[in-house]
Design an enzyme around this catalytic site. Structure first.
Site, mmCIF file in Angstrom:
data_model
loop_
_atom_site.group_PDB
_atom_site.id
_atom_site.type_symbol
_atom_site.label_atom_id
_atom_site.label_comp_id
_atom_site.label_asym_id
_atom_site.label_seq_id
_atom_site.Cartn_x
_atom_site.Cartn_y
_atom_site.Cartn_z
ATOM 1 N N ILE A 1 0.764 -1.189 0.259
ATOM 2 C CA ILE A 1 -0.110 0.001 0.027
ATOM 3 C C ILE A 1 0.698 1.075 0.091
ATOM 4 C CG2 ILE A 1 -1.778 1.527 1.157
ATOM 5 C CD1 ILE A 1 -2.939 -1.819 2.361
ATOM 6 N N ASP B 1 -5.686 0.701 10.304
ATOM 7 C CA ASP B 1 -6.808 -0.600 9.988
ATOM 8 C C ASP B 1 -7.960 -1.195 9.436
ATOM 9 O OD1 ASP B 1 -4.501 -1.055 11.954
ATOM 10 O OD2 ASP B 1 -6.088 -1.363 13.779
ATOM 11 N N GLU C 1 2.413 -3.496 5.808
ATOM 12 C CA GLU C 1 1.374 -3.191 4.414
ATOM 13 C C GLU C 1 1.775 -3.988 3.184
ATOM 14 O OE1 GLU C 1 4.362 0.193 4.400
ATOM 15 O OE2 GLU C 1 3.295 -1.242 6.652
#
Length: 315
Positions: free
Chosen positions: A183, A199, A225
């Site tokens: 990410i 989250d 991530e």
């Protein structure tokens, strides 16, 4: 087809229809293609009906019948279960039905995604042994599942990667691809909006991608991530197409219902393997490709240079 083969097929179908065990066949899209009478009765399937497995579970959960599902959030349960369903050549587990029966179920997978399910009634097993076995299965599932996102953990996805790379009869055959997904700017998201939002992004990311994962593929969270996507029997150009759809879906996702303007992206690196390749080396190559995607500006895919070479050799 020879007459004898037709006769064998007819007799086999009749025997399965009359069998006391529950037998079903699902295709690569997880759509029910065959179910004998015992299976149809247990899971409330009409004779000529061919529902998706997910739809079958959803409607039975709503009606309080079929498989007992104790989760309060059915969609989260479904995401977690589909993330593991059909990801191994063979799986055996126990399950309870609302009618009081306790079943021993096996799932046998073909490389093309078709699955044979066979369930036997083991209700007579002593209750104390039943509790012990259920506790064991719960602990095993927990060890293989990422607690936050509900998809497979690092342990599970790495075991599937090792399985993909087992030596093949044809060592030059493309065994599949590995994609490392990360990410973009996740630290900034955490620092700017807090860990609750972080989250929510992780859960949204896992759910968005899992809906695009094929039955034979495995998506798992390996830490923070970073996620891994194992793509068996997949050529580099096919892997790139799959991940490109995921990039598009994530761009359009809205992980925060009360902040519709909030968006995020991810980057991906893809490496291709032949049977017998080393898992850590394949991971390293995919990770280097991911780094190249980040350096080029994020929100994109980079292929490991070896993938282009394999692609040209096999085309």
């Amino acid at each position: 087809m020879a007459l004898g083969d037709i006769e064998t097929s007819v007799q086999t179908a009749q025997l399965m229809e009359a069998a006391g065990v529950m037998v079903a066949v699902f295709d690569q899209d997880d759509r029910l293609r065959f179910a004998n009478g015992a299976f149809r009765h247990a899971w409330f399937v009409d004779e000529n009906e061919q529902p998706l497995w997910s739809d079958l579970m959803r409607r039975n959960f709503s009606a309080g019948r079929g498989t007992i599902i104790t989760a309060t959030d059915f969609e989260n349960w479904l995401l977690s279960t589909q993330a593991r369903r059909g990801k191994t050549g063979f799986r055996a587990f126990e399950t309870d039905l609302h009618d009081g029966r306790w079943l021993w179920m096996t799932e046998t997978m073909q490389p093309n995604g078709w699955m044979l399910c066979v369930a036997s009634d083991i209700t007579p097993i002593r209750s104390d042994e039943r509790t012990l076995r259920q506790d064991r299965d719960t602990a095993l599932k927990a060890s293989q599942t990422d607690e936050l996102t509900g998809i497979p953990s690092r342990r599970f996805v790495m075991s599937r990667l090792e399985e993909l790379l087992r030596p093949q009869s044809d060592p030059d055959r493309i065994a599949g691809c590995l994609a490392v997904l990360d990410i973009d700017n996740f630290k900034y998201i955490n620092d700017r909006f807090g860990h609750i939002v972080g989250d929510a992004v992780l859960k949204n990311f896992a759910g968005t991608l899992q809906r695009l994962v094929r039955k034979t593929d495995v998506l798992g969270r390996v830490g923070g991530e970073e996620f891994l996507l194992v793509l068996p029997n997949t050529r580099p150009e096919e892997a790139e197409t799959i991940v490109q759809r995921m990039l598009s879906a994530v761009r359009q996702s809205r992980p925060l219902p009360d902040q519709v303007s909030f968006r995020y992206t991810f980057s991906a690196g893809i490496a291709c393997a032949t049977g017998g390749d080393d898992a850590s080396e394949l991971y390293r190559r995919a990770d280097l490709a991911l780094y190249a995607a980040k350096m080029r500006g994020r929100d994109q895919i980079s292929l490991d240079p070896d993938a282009y070479i394999l692609q040209r050799q096999k085309s």
